[in-house]
Motif scaffolding. Structure first.
Motif, PDB file in Angstrom:
ATOM      1  N   GLN A 123      43.616 -59.361   0.795  1.00  0.00           N
ATOM      2  CA  GLN A 123      44.711 -60.243   1.180  1.00  0.00           C
ATOM      3  C   GLN A 123      44.326 -61.696   1.318  1.00  0.00           C
ATOM      4  O   GLN A 123      43.182 -62.058   1.155  1.00  0.00           O
ATOM      5  N   ARG A 169      52.269 -45.476 -11.762  1.00  0.00           N
ATOM      6  CA  ARG A 169      52.524 -46.431 -10.676  1.00  0.00           C
ATOM      7  C   ARG A 169      52.699 -45.630  -9.391  1.00  0.00           C
ATOM      8  O   ARG A 169      52.806 -44.404  -9.421  1.00  0.00           O
ATOM      9  N   LYS A 170      52.820 -46.346  -8.284  1.00  0.00           N
ATOM     10  CA  LYS A 170      53.001 -45.662  -6.995  1.00  0.00           C
ATOM     11  C   LYS A 170      54.277 -44.811  -6.989  1.00  0.00           C
ATOM     12  O   LYS A 170      55.220 -45.089  -7.750  1.00  0.00           O
ATOM     13  N   LYS A 200      57.139 -42.797  -4.346  1.00  0.00           N
ATOM     14  CA  LYS A 200      57.598 -42.635  -2.965  1.00  0.00           C
ATOM     15  C   LYS A 200      58.745 -41.627  -2.871  1.00  0.00           C
ATOM     16  O   LYS A 200      59.682 -41.702  -3.666  1.00  0.00           O
ATOM     17  N   LEU A 256      63.088 -50.721  -5.511  1.00  0.00           N
ATOM     18  CA  LEU A 256      63.473 -52.131  -5.370  1.00  0.00           C
ATOM     19  C   LEU A 256      62.556 -52.986  -6.241  1.00  0.00           C
ATOM     20  O   LEU A 256      62.476 -52.766  -7.431  1.00  0.00           O
ATOM     21  N   ARG A 270      57.217 -48.029 -13.129  1.00  0.00           N
ATOM     22  CA  ARG A 270      57.821 -47.145 -12.118  1.00  0.00           C
ATOM     23  C   ARG A 270      58.767 -46.157 -12.791  1.00  0.00           C
ATOM     24  O   ARG A 270      59.343 -46.440 -13.850  1.00  0.00           O
ATOM     25  N   CYS A 279      59.099 -55.955  -0.164  1.00  0.00           N
ATOM     26  CA  CYS A 279      58.615 -55.155   0.973  1.00  0.00           C
ATOM     27  C   CYS A 279      59.618 -55.181   2.128  1.00  0.00           C
ATOM     28  O   CYS A 279      59.686 -54.249   2.910  1.00  0.00           O
TER      29      CYS A 279
HETATM   30  C1  HEM Z   1      50.649 -58.224   3.348  1.00  0.00           C
HETATM   31  C2  HEM Z   1      50.490 -57.067   2.862  1.00  0.00           C
HETATM   32  C3  HEM Z   1      51.328 -56.477   1.745  1.00  0.00           C
HETATM   33  C4  HEM Z   1      51.083 -56.502   0.408  1.00  0.00           C
HETATM   34  C5  HEM Z   1      49.945 -57.155  -0.304  1.00  0.00           C
HETATM   35  C6  HEM Z   1      52.140 -55.769  -0.237  1.00  0.00           C
HETATM   36  C7  HEM Z   1      52.233 -55.579  -1.599  1.00  0.00           C
HETATM   37  C8  HEM Z   1      53.262 -54.946  -2.225  1.00  0.00           C
HETATM   38  C9  HEM Z   1      53.482 -54.913  -3.637  1.00  0.00           C
HETATM   39  C10 HEM Z   1      52.597 -55.537  -4.680  1.00  0.00           C
HETATM   40  C11 HEM Z   1      54.613 -54.198  -3.854  1.00  0.00           C
HETATM   41  C12 HEM Z   1      55.303 -53.924  -5.188  1.00  0.00           C
HETATM   42  C13 HEM Z   1      54.802 -52.733  -5.852  1.00  0.00           C
HETATM   43  C14 HEM Z   1      55.691 -52.286  -6.996  1.00  0.00           C
HETATM   44  O1  HEM Z   1      56.682 -52.940  -7.349  1.00  0.00           O
HETATM   45  O2  HEM Z   1      55.416 -51.232  -7.533  1.00  0.00           O
HETATM   46  C15 HEM Z   1      55.091 -53.759  -2.596  1.00  0.00           C
HETATM   47  C16 HEM Z   1      56.190 -52.981  -2.410  1.00  0.00           C
HETATM   48  C17 HEM Z   1      56.631 -52.558  -1.181  1.00  0.00           C
HETATM   49  N1  HEM Z   1      56.127 -52.902   0.053  1.00  0.00           N
HETATM   50 FE1  HEM Z   1      54.574 -54.113   0.375  1.00  0.00          FE
HETATM   51  N2  HEM Z   1      52.981 -55.305   0.720  1.00  0.00           N
HETATM   52  C18 HEM Z   1      52.542 -55.713   1.943  1.00  0.00           C
HETATM   53  C19 HEM Z   1      53.115 -55.494   3.152  1.00  0.00           C
HETATM   54  C20 HEM Z   1      54.212 -54.692   3.334  1.00  0.00           C
HETATM   55  C21 HEM Z   1      54.868 -54.499   4.594  1.00  0.00           C
HETATM   56  C22 HEM Z   1      54.433 -55.096   5.923  1.00  0.00           C
HETATM   57  C23 HEM Z   1      55.897 -53.655   4.370  1.00  0.00           C
HETATM   58  C24 HEM Z   1      56.931 -53.201   5.351  1.00  0.00           C
HETATM   59  C25 HEM Z   1      57.587 -54.062   6.108  1.00  0.00           C
HETATM   60  C26 HEM Z   1      55.877 -53.306   2.983  1.00  0.00           C
HETATM   61  C27 HEM Z   1      56.774 -52.464   2.366  1.00  0.00           C
HETATM   62  C28 HEM Z   1      56.891 -52.311   1.017  1.00  0.00           C
HETATM   63  C29 HEM Z   1      57.917 -51.534   0.392  1.00  0.00           C
HETATM   64  C30 HEM Z   1      58.954 -50.707   1.126  1.00  0.00           C
HETATM   65  C31 HEM Z   1      57.752 -51.691  -0.983  1.00  0.00           C
HETATM   66  C32 HEM Z   1      58.545 -51.004  -2.053  1.00  0.00           C
HETATM   67  C33 HEM Z   1      59.701 -51.720  -2.550  1.00  0.00           C
HETATM   68  C34 HEM Z   1      60.230 -50.883  -3.694  1.00  0.00           C
HETATM   69  O3  HEM Z   1      60.952 -49.923  -3.455  1.00  0.00           O
HETATM   70  O4  HEM Z   1      59.894 -51.195  -4.832  1.00  0.00           O
HETATM   71  N3  HEM Z   1      54.850 -53.955   2.391  1.00  0.00           N
HETATM   72  N4  HEM Z   1      54.260 -54.227  -1.604  1.00  0.00           N
END
Ligand code: HEM
Ligand code: SF4
Length: 553
Positions: A48, A164-165, A167, A208, A251, A463
């Motif tokens: 990070q 990809r991830k 959920k 999303l 995805r 996120c």
């Molecule tokens: C600072 C640290 C974080 C990083 C580096 C990060 C990074 C990412 C990245 C790169 C994605 C997109 C992945 C994709 O589109 O396949 C993602 C999606 C997501 N993140 Fe984070 N994230 C962080 C913190 C958080 C936090 C704190 C939350 C909750 C509040 C969160 C919840 C989510 C969710 C729910 C998605 C999925 C959205 C979807 O449905 O595509 N993340 N995150």
């Protein structure tokens, strides 16, 4: 609550040793950064802006007081004394040193916690309704099903390197969806068929990020015993056909959209016929075995405390407000489910200090049988509080900043860490959340606005789920400056829909006024008791645009 057997404990302990060795080799220069990357991601570790970020798994949001205390202890010893609760019911630490992570994981393993599969291209934590098991209108407790999915998907060799991830979310309430299932790669809605049998309606391809899409139904009734074989078939089709050449198109939602849901579903069915009767078909004995882990809460035979509570509410306006917003009905007479708010104005949404974690652990033991839950809205739930003890619990929570009576209102903001912590951010999100919360600090006014979801993300990774907030705010970069794009009409619940962009973006300073103008339009247009989302659905964006972008004269 599921309790590890000796196999589970051994797997987690072995992983701690393995990751310790991997980290040591990386720090000694024997592993290149790109070799270490998939290894650290499989253990919840992102690199990070300021430090690595460690994501710790909270299976379907359920924790014990002991686990919360250990989290507090770890955050104090290895981090800055606070943690962040996420929209996927997990916990994040933002400041651990890389060399300490193996020790953190060893500490967590001692209370049956881990970070396995919390990042990387694998099946992530299965999430569910924070009121699972206590909701009066539930088809059945969804948590044993989440646990069955967890056991199947943990370290599943075939699904360790997906495109990809991935959920999965499960919902069982018949009237509400608090788990946003339509915005997951697979969403499972528990339903009953004409013969009163319980099964699952299956949605696939929601998500999303860059391409927000609601999942589409591919099975209207999947029998219980077929759950795992069917999930396995979906994953297989995705694993084979999902794109690996472009991470933005990898995805499952992109695959389902490109292929069409009918073709996708036909491929799943074809695969399913091969494995449906195989060893992963669930037996009644196995289902019953997992269910026994969720019978640990013991209820006394109590009566509802309607009159006593009415008197207390009459005598204290603050308690009355808290009861109205933070206390939910329980299937068991004499009990209630309580939401502890982590949305105090002036503090990052979803953050809790080590002291608060310890207090919540003590209170969970005193008032809610030692268990607690994390919600998708980044709050904490005590699911089994006696109604006769609500007033005493409220007093302690109130004295410690955990009783903000704003659950489900505009000020219950869902917010990502944004530019303050995250290297991917286009803009800061926490200060915008704070300025809006400060602007709307009049509780009576907030109450009058009723249910309103405000979601903020610092970039299009989403996120903070900005697409599905009734009001969504997205940080964008305009020639190196931070701006905010607003969307309206998103819905994470049963009305699942992606919000529509209002128009050109705004500076951070403009945001509270912009939200106020949107609210003004709502107040002027609403029918008695009509919620915000319904007014947006009824009127569309035009009146909001007109007001927000009106030229000052
Ligand atoms: C600072 C640290 C974080 C990083 C580096 C990060 C990074 C990412 C990245 C790169 C994605 C997109 C992945 C994709 O589109 O396949 C993602 C999606 C997501 N993140 Fe984070 N994230 C962080 C913190 C958080 C936090 C704190 C939350 C909750 C509040 C969160 C919840 C989510 C969710 C729910 C998605 C999925 C959205 C979807 O449905 O595509 N993340 N995150
Ligand atoms: S939405 Fe963007 S800025 Fe916010 S935490 Fe996710 S990746 Fe970082």
């Amino acid at each position: 609550m599921y309790v590890y057997d000796s196999y589970d404990q051994q797997i987690v302990d072995q992983r701690v040793v393995q990751f310790k060795e991997q980290t040591e080799r990386y720090l000694a220069g024997q592993l290149a950064a790109e070799e270490f990357l998939p290894l650290r991601l499989q253990n919840g570790l992102y690199v990070q802006r300021h430090a690595p970020m460690l994501r710790i798994a909270v299976p379907y949001g359920l924790m014990t007081a002991t686990q919360l205390r250990k989290t507090a202890d770890v955050s104090r010893r290895f981090d800055k004394g606070y943690v962040h609760f996420t929209t996927r019911q997990n916990i994040q630490m933002n400041w651990p040193a890389l060399e300490d992570v193996p020790e953190i994981l060893a500490e967590l393993a001692s209370v049956q916690m881990h970070a396995i599969q919390t990042s990387g291209n694998c099946i992530r934590n299965t999430t569910t309704d924070q009121f699972a098991g206590v909701v009066p209108d539930e088809v059945e407790d969804p948590r044993p099903w989440c646990e069955i999915i967890r056991q199947w998907s943990t370290l599943h060799p075939e699904f360790a390197f997906l495109p990809r991830k991935f959920k999965i979310a499960v919902n069982a309430s018949q009237s509400e969806d608090r788990a946003a299932i339509r915005f997951h790669d697979i969403g499972l809605q528990m339903v009953k068929n004409d013969q009163d049998e319980v099964g699952f309606k299956v949605y696939v391809g929601g998500g999303l990020g860059r391409t927000p899409l609601a999942g589409q139904e591919i099975n209207s009734f999947l029998a219980k015993q077929d759950l795992i074989t069917y999930l396995e078939s979906i994953l297989r089709v995705y694993n084979v056909h999902g794109r690996r050449d472009n991470k933005y198109k990898a995805r499952i939602k992109i695959l389902v959209k490109a292929m069409g849901v009918d073709k996708f579903s036909a491929l799943v069915d074809k695969e399913w016929q091969q494995i449906r009767q195989g060893s992963n078909q669930l037996t009644d004995a196995e289902i019953a075995r997992v269910k026994t882990f969720f019978t640990g809460i013991h209820y006394e035979t109590l009566a509802d405390q309607t009159e006593a509570l009415a008197t207390q509410r009459f005598e204290s306006a603050a308690f009355d407000k808290w009861m109205a917003r933070n206390v939910d009905a329980h299937k068991q007479p004499g009990y209630a489910a309580v939401t502890l708010s982590l949305k105090r104005v002036g503090y990052p949404p979803g953050d809790a200090t080590a002291e608060q974690l310890e207090l919540m652990a003590d209170l969970a033991e005193q008032y809610s049988q030692g268990e607690l839950r994390v919600s998708h809205q980044q709050n904490i739930i005590f699911s089994d509080v006696k109604q006769s003890e609500l007033f005493a619990l409220w007093q302690t929570l109130d004295a410690n900043g955990l009783a903000e009576p704003t659950v489900g209102t505009l000020n219950d903001v869902i917010c990502c860490p944004g530019g303050d912590y995250c290297a991917l951010a286009n803009a800061k999100s926490i200060p915008v959340a704070e300025s809006i919360q400060e602007h709307f600090s009049d509780l009576d006014y907030l109450f009058d606005l009723g249910d309103l979801d405000l979601n903020i993300s610092g970039c299009m990774n989403a996120c903070g789920h900005h697409h599905i907030g009734h009001i969504g705010v997205l940080g964008v970069d305009k020639k190196g400056e931070e701006f905010y794009q607003v969307s309206l009409g998103g819905d994470s619940g049963v009305g699942a829909q992606v919000g529509k962009i209002l128009g050109p973006s705004f500076s951070a300073e403009e945001m509270p006024t912009v939200i106020q103008k949107i609210i003004d339009v709502y107040i002027a247009a609403r029918e008695p008791e009509e919620p915000f989302i319904s007014v947006v659905n009824r009127l569309g964006l035009a009146p909001f645009k007109e007001r927000v972008y009106a030229k000052a004269n």
